[in-house]
Write an enzyme that holds these catalytic residues in place. Structure first.
Site, PDB file in Angstrom:
ATOM      1  N   SER A   1       0.873  -1.167   0.000  1.00 57.28           N
ATOM      2  CA  SER A   1       0.000   0.000   0.000  1.00 57.28           C
ATOM      3  C   SER A   1       0.909   1.216   0.000  1.00 57.28           C
ATOM      4  O   SER A   1       2.134   1.074   0.070  1.00 57.28           O
ATOM      5  CB  SER A   1      -0.853   0.012   1.265  1.00 57.28           C
ATOM      6  OG  SER A   1      -0.006   0.131   2.395  1.00 57.28           O
ATOM      7  N   LYS A   2       0.298   2.373  -0.060  1.00 60.71           N
ATOM      8  CA  LYS A   2       1.114   3.589  -0.089  1.00 60.71           C
ATOM      9  C   LYS A   2       2.021   3.655   1.129  1.00 60.71           C
ATOM     10  O   LYS A   2       3.160   4.068   1.046  1.00 60.71           O
ATOM     11  CB  LYS A   2       0.236   4.819  -0.159  1.00 60.71           C
ATOM     12  CG  LYS A   2      -0.109   5.131  -1.599  1.00 60.71           C
ATOM     13  CD  LYS A   2      -0.871   6.414  -1.737  1.00 60.71           C
ATOM     14  CE  LYS A   2      -1.748   6.297  -2.960  1.00 60.71           C
ATOM     15  NZ  LYS A   2      -2.798   7.262  -3.012  1.00 60.71           N
ATOM     16  N   ARG A   3       1.499   3.186   2.260  1.00 61.27           N
ATOM     17  CA  ARG A   3       2.321   3.234   3.469  1.00 61.27           C
ATOM     18  C   ARG A   3       3.376   2.129   3.486  1.00 61.27           C
ATOM     19  O   ARG A   3       4.353   2.211   4.198  1.00 61.27           O
ATOM     20  CB  ARG A   3       1.427   3.128   4.714  1.00 61.27           C
ATOM     21  CG  ARG A   3       0.891   4.480   5.150  1.00 61.27           C
ATOM     22  CD  ARG A   3       0.253   4.406   6.508  1.00 61.27           C
ATOM     23  NE  ARG A   3      -0.856   3.449   6.488  1.00 61.27           N
ATOM     24  CZ  ARG A   3      -1.021   2.486   7.386  1.00 61.27           C
ATOM     25  NH1 ARG A   3      -0.167   2.330   8.348  1.00 61.27           N
ATOM     26  NH2 ARG A   3      -2.055   1.676   7.298  1.00 61.27           N
ATOM     27  N   ARG A   4       3.130   1.073   2.703  1.00 59.78           N
ATOM     28  CA  ARG A   4       4.053  -0.053   2.716  1.00 59.78           C
ATOM     29  C   ARG A   4       4.837  -0.134   1.418  1.00 59.78           C
ATOM     30  O   ARG A   4       4.814  -1.152   0.734  1.00 59.78           O
ATOM     31  CB  ARG A   4       3.285  -1.354   2.867  1.00 59.78           C
ATOM     32  CG  ARG A   4       2.675  -1.533   4.182  1.00 59.78           C
ATOM     33  CD  ARG A   4       2.623  -3.013   4.528  1.00 59.78           C
ATOM     34  NE  ARG A   4       2.575  -3.159   5.950  1.00 59.78           N
ATOM     35  CZ  ARG A   4       1.520  -2.829   6.654  1.00 59.78           C
ATOM     36  NH1 ARG A   4       0.455  -2.333   6.072  1.00 59.78           N
ATOM     37  NH2 ARG A   4       1.537  -2.971   7.954  1.00 59.78           N
TER      38      ARG A   4
END
Ligand code: GLU
Length: 486
Positions: A252-255
């Site tokens: 994801s964007k955070r990952r």
């Protein structure tokens, strides 16, 4: 298969990331491998979240990756328009047809009524699915509600039985239709829903194959049933397993999911990214890792895409980028690094003639030291900028040591008197000087390296001095003497 029609259908509600880039690539490879058509369709019905900026960025990123389309925005085509927001004229009549033949029905249940019944379902030990109250309305009641102008949505009537999807990647997947809701295909304001417009578009655009993320798998039986109800043949689907981050969680964007545009800006080659994305879930023989784009087109087989989730490995991507940069001939490598140098103001745009020749020599001297194109600004900065930026650790470790000033003074003298500044000449006189003074070459060269480059690691010193030229070399040595302890 000749005549394959394949599409990529992004929603312009965000930038294109690794997962979307891979989906686009696999569709493109499938189309190009088969000699079919690649269609780009923009799914911009979510007007609240779709933006022109995202649309532009997606188109730009696809082009940069080298994924050209035969039909779609900018190029047009016989089955357009290719923006869902311009296709309303197709959706209304299709909904009317389904109502007319009993495949869909109007539903007058209000939101509150539905919520109340949904809330009751678990208490009665049932999963909630629409209870078909409006399917079972008596004709007079339906007429009455219609006449009264009661708001109505339209639901698709899911037939009994099972729906089998012969997935190109996952194999046979069977869905029990009783698990499916009679889904809403048009809202009370008349606007059609996502699962409906996709089907109408795929049919009208003659799409034969759809590769998409497995997050869409639960939509597939619904879409297959709607396509059949509309009298069409649903496309053949292939659902891609998820892309996972290094920690095994969904990317994801955070990952670690990075927008494709970020890779472009930080100096990745489109060929390297294409190469990496191709191998994110597909392998040719498990050995070959570097593929030219046309080789991918030739060798890609959707049937060989893994059913297991793929793990995104940024280090591997960086390694691949490095291999790709290494493989470029010097002149082309120079072309590719140019925008990064001009971006940093290290050279002016449009270098030509001698300046261009010198730049190519610099790029050649830097050799294999670039992992990204952007590394050039760090590696070549001291060649191109007027002043050296001295790294304080290097100054401390080398220039501030006893004897450094004397070494620099000695070298200044012999370099002033050098007959020319060719690398071979410099090597000859510097080696001779080292011998005369009884110093190792390394001992002699390190202070001059820090003096002219600002740090302890650089390309070969003789090539470096030669490229800098006599004037710059001497003035930098002079400056550096101001940093010694003597
Ligand atoms: N527009 C959808 C998305 O961005 C893709 C739909 C599809 O491929 O069927 O996820």
């Amino acid at each position: 298969m000749e005549g394959m029609r394949v599409r990529f259908a992004p929603s312009p509600t965000g930038f294109l990331h690794v997962g979307g880039g891979r989906t686009a690539l696999y569709n493109w490879l499938l189309a190009r491998h088969s000699g079919g058509a690649f269609i780009l369709r923009i799914e911009d019905t979510d007007t609240a979240r779709s933006t022109q900026e995202y649309y532009q960025a997606i188109v730009e990123d696809l082009k940069w990756l080298g994924l050209d389309w035969d039909e779609g925005p900018e190029v047009g085509g016989p089955r357009g328009p290719y923006f869902q927001s311009e296709r309303a004229g197709s959706y209304g009549p299709a909904i009317e047809r389904l109502i007319a033949d009993g495949s869909a029905y109007r539903c007058f249940c209000t939101k509150e009524e539905l919520e109340e019944r949904r809330g009751r379902a678990p208490k009665e030990g049932r999963d909630w699915r629409y209870d078909r109250r409006c399917l079972e309305l008596a004709d007079e009641e339906r007429e009455r509600l219609l006449k009264s102008g009661a708001p109505a949505s339209v639901r698709f009537r899911v037939p009994d039985g099972a729906t089998v999807v012969d997935d190109l990647i996952l194999g046979r997947v069977e869905f029990d239709n009783s698990e499916l809701d009679d889904l809403v295909i048009a809202r009370t304001d008349g606007t059609p829903t996502y699962n409906f417009v996709v089907v109408v578009d795929d049919l009208e655009m003659g799409v034969t194959h759809v590769i998409r993320g497995s997050d869409h798998l639960s939509n597939t039986p619904k879409q297959v049933l709607i396509a059949r109800a509309l009298g069409g043949t649903p496309p053949t689907y292939g659902h891609l397993p998820l892309v996972l981050a290094q920690d095994g969680k969904v990317l994801s964007k955070r990952r670690g999911a990075v927008a494709i545009g970020e890779y472009r800006r930080s100096g990745y080659l489109p060929e390297a990214l294409m190469n990496y994305l191709a191998l994110l879930g597909w392998a040719y023989d498990g050995v070959q890792e570097i593929f030219q784009p046309d080789e991918l087109v030739e060798k890609f087989e959707v049937g060989k895409v893994s059913r297991k989730p793929a793990a995104f490995d940024p280090d591997k991507l960086l390694w691949m980028n490095e291999q790709w940069i290494k493989s470029l001939p010097v002149s082309e490598r120079t072309d590719r690094v140019l925008p990064f140098l001009t971006g940093e103001g290290l050279i002016e745009a449009g270098v030509a003639g001698e300046e261009r020749d010198r730049l190519e020599k610099i790029v050649e001297t830097i050799g294999d030291r670039l992992k990204t194109l952007n590394d050039i600004t760090d590696q070549a900065g001291f060649f191109l900028a007027s002043d050296v930026i001295y790294d304080s650790m290097s100054v401390k470790k080398v220039l501030a040591k006893p004897g450094a000033d004397e070494t620099l003074a000695g070298l200044q003298r012999i370099l002033e008197g050098a007959p020319d500044f060719e690398p071979e000449t410099l090597e000859r006189i510097i080696r001779a000087h080292a011998q005369e003074r009884g110093l190792s070459l390394g001992k002699l060269v390190q202070p001059v390296r820090v003096a002219v480059t600002g740090r302890t690691a650089s390309p070969g010193i003789f090539e470096t001095l030669s490229l800098l030229g006599r004037d710059k070399t001497l003035s930098r040595i002079e400056d550096a003497r101001g940093l010694t302890n003597e």
